[in-house]
Write a protein that holds these residues in place. Sequence first.
Motif, PDB file in Angstrom:
ATOM      1  N   PHE A   1      -4.308   7.556   7.084  1.00 11.54           N
ATOM      2  CA  PHE A   1      -3.137   6.683   7.160  1.00 11.54           C
ATOM      3  C   PHE A   1      -2.791   6.246   5.748  1.00 11.54           C
ATOM      4  O   PHE A   1      -3.631   5.717   5.033  1.00 11.54           O
ATOM      5  CB  PHE A   1      -3.413   5.453   8.039  1.00 11.54           C
ATOM      6  CG  PHE A   1      -2.210   4.552   8.142  1.00 11.54           C
ATOM      7  CD1 PHE A   1      -1.219   4.810   9.088  1.00 11.54           C
ATOM      8  CD2 PHE A   1      -2.030   3.479   7.271  1.00 11.54           C
ATOM      9  CE1 PHE A   1      -0.087   3.997   9.167  1.00 11.54           C
ATOM     10  CE2 PHE A   1      -0.904   2.671   7.347  1.00 11.54           C
ATOM     11  CZ  PHE A   1       0.066   2.934   8.294  1.00 11.54           C
TER      12      PHE A   1
ATOM     13  N   ASN B   1       0.842   4.256  -2.832  1.00 14.23           N
ATOM     14  CA  ASN B   1       0.648   5.675  -2.531  1.00 14.23           C
ATOM     15  C   ASN B   1       1.849   6.511  -2.955  1.00 14.23           C
ATOM     16  O   ASN B   1       1.700   7.640  -3.429  1.00 14.23           O
ATOM     17  CB  ASN B   1       0.356   5.862  -1.043  1.00 14.23           C
ATOM     18  CG  ASN B   1      -1.042   5.389  -0.682  1.00 14.23           C
ATOM     19  OD1 ASN B   1      -1.941   5.419  -1.526  1.00 14.23           O
ATOM     20  ND2 ASN B   1      -1.230   4.953   0.549  1.00 14.23           N
TER      21      ASN B   1
ATOM     22  N   GLY C   1       0.810  -1.207   0.000  1.00 11.07           N
ATOM     23  CA  GLY C   1       0.000   0.000   0.000  1.00 11.07           C
ATOM     24  C   GLY C   1       0.846   1.260   0.000  1.00 11.07           C
ATOM     25  O   GLY C   1       0.553   2.228  -0.711  1.00 11.07           O
ATOM     26  N   ALA C   2       1.895   1.250   0.801  1.00  7.58           N
ATOM     27  CA  ALA C   2       2.762   2.419   0.867  1.00  7.58           C
ATOM     28  C   ALA C   2       3.347   2.738  -0.507  1.00  7.58           C
ATOM     29  O   ALA C   2       3.365   3.895  -0.938  1.00  7.58           O
ATOM     30  CB  ALA C   2       3.889   2.183   1.876  1.00  7.58           C
TER      31      ALA C   2
ATOM     32  N   GLN D   1      -7.252  -0.246   2.027  1.00  9.96           N
ATOM     33  CA  GLN D   1      -8.026  -1.081   2.950  1.00  9.96           C
ATOM     34  C   GLN D   1      -9.487  -1.236   2.526  1.00  9.96           C
ATOM     35  O   GLN D   1     -10.085  -2.288   2.697  1.00  9.96           O
ATOM     36  CB  GLN D   1      -7.959  -0.490   4.374  1.00  9.96           C
ATOM     37  CG  GLN D   1      -8.487  -1.397   5.440  1.00  9.96           C
ATOM     38  CD  GLN D   1      -8.035  -1.005   6.859  1.00  9.96           C
ATOM     39  OE1 GLN D   1      -8.701  -1.314   7.808  1.00  9.96           O
ATOM     40  NE2 GLN D   1      -6.897  -0.357   7.008  1.00  9.96           N
TER      41      GLN D   1
HETATM   42  C1  LIG Z   1      -2.513  -0.538   5.307  1.00  8.96           C
HETATM   43  C2  LIG Z   1      -2.687   0.752   4.634  1.00  8.96           C
HETATM   44  C3  LIG Z   1      -1.627   1.368   3.939  1.00  8.96           C
HETATM   45  C4  LIG Z   1      -0.226   0.798   3.932  1.00  8.96           C
HETATM   46  O1  LIG Z   1      -0.166  -0.431   3.274  1.00  8.96           O
HETATM   47  P1  LIG Z   1       1.154  -1.336   3.413  1.00  8.96           P
HETATM   48  O2  LIG Z   1       0.885  -2.483   2.492  1.00  8.96           O
HETATM   49  O3  LIG Z   1       1.277  -1.738   4.839  1.00  8.96           O
HETATM   50  O4  LIG Z   1       2.292  -0.505   2.965  1.00  8.96           O
HETATM   51  C5  LIG Z   1      -1.894   2.537   3.262  1.00  8.96           C
HETATM   52  N1  LIG Z   1      -3.123   3.098   3.258  1.00  8.96           N
HETATM   53  C6  LIG Z   1      -4.154   2.542   3.921  1.00  8.96           C
HETATM   54  C7  LIG Z   1      -5.492   3.198   3.871  1.00  8.96           C
HETATM   55  C8  LIG Z   1      -3.973   1.362   4.638  1.00  8.96           C
HETATM   56  O5  LIG Z   1      -4.997   0.832   5.309  1.00  8.96           O
END
Ligand SMILES: *Cc1c(COP(=O)(O)O)cnc(C)c1O
Length: 387
Positions: A135, A106, A102-103, A224
Amino acid sequence: MDIKELDKKYIANTYARFPVQIVKGKGSLVYNENGKQYIDLGTGIAVNTFGFSDDIWKEAVSKQMDCFQHTSNLYYAAPCVELARILCERTGMKKVFYSNSGAEANECAIKAARRYSEIKYGAGRYTIITMKSGFHGRTLTTLAATGQEAFHKDFLPLTEGFVYAEENNLDDVKRLADENSCTAIMLEIVQGEGGVKNLDRDFIEGVAKFAAQRDLLLIIDEVQTGNGRSGKLYSYMHYDIQPDIVTTAKGIAGGLPMGVTMLGEKVENVYDPGSHGSTFGGNPVCCAGAISIINRIDDALLTSVTEKADYIRQQLVGAPGIKSVSGLGLMVGIETVRPTSEVVAECREKGVLVLTAKNKVRLLPALNIPKDQLEQAIAVIKEVCGA
Ligand SMILES: *Cc1c(COP(=O)(O)O)cnc(C)c1O
């Protein structure tokens, strides 16, 4: 030494683990080293979309394993292209970039927003407005995008170029856009780590309209909330908006690491060869897993997600010991009278695994959790919350 001692000795101390060792799982049932059975309502934090060791997913992944596991992005690979086509057709986005988390998804969105502005307006117009309780990840740049101060402490200096708006306050967003030279607004439709906080419809649609007027890119973080969890394929689809960039990860590949950044019309050509990349991004095994996941998230599945979500709320709203219920679809935040740590521990003792987010108990069950297991688990939660 037992596993807890070895873990403590050899693994960096970043996680406060629950005292459970997982040795086997099937669907929404999971077993510890002594064979104790749990109903899992956490799915590895919204990752195991169809539960543990799902047969259809396993077959898709194994089939690709038998062909080839990796090529590098210097060659064409069918699963990567097929997944991109499916995602674009179902979202109206134009192109995708693959990464592994996720990071990173983004990070790619942030770089795209900066490059879009740099090319169109020249240097300096790079600030991104994010939300105070948002987050977006743990890298230094996505930490900077994460408005919550608690995560910043001890890691300064972070990447510059982020300002934080109050949730559900469009005037605050507008003020920040006036005070800074901005390129984008980035938000989650339901803030997960921020405490399963819903953003208001008026706010979400107001931000989208304002962003379009100012040529600020609208980036929706669906890491998420995405991939069917909300009751739509992506949670922004509950609203009358069309994002410029959508990021996702967690559940998309059903348990394999994958991040996806979907680029809309304004930014589809913002990247050119060499301007971004990822060695593992678009791994064909992960893509094959993701194709099987996304293709199962059809209207019938989404309807059943909504039905289960309605059931959970009908059971929990107003129940003894429950102050409020938030979230969307099978992403549920429960504000309890009892401390969340007690609720989580007692549910675990009674064979139900749940999560927390800030001051709430958080449920992220598998999208295909059988109704009887869901009923059993919710009964336990009600019993524990009301005790
Ligand atoms: C978990 C999460 C992230 C980060 O994802 P990772 O795979 O841990 O890097 C980013 N944004 C949101 C909304 C998340 O819930």
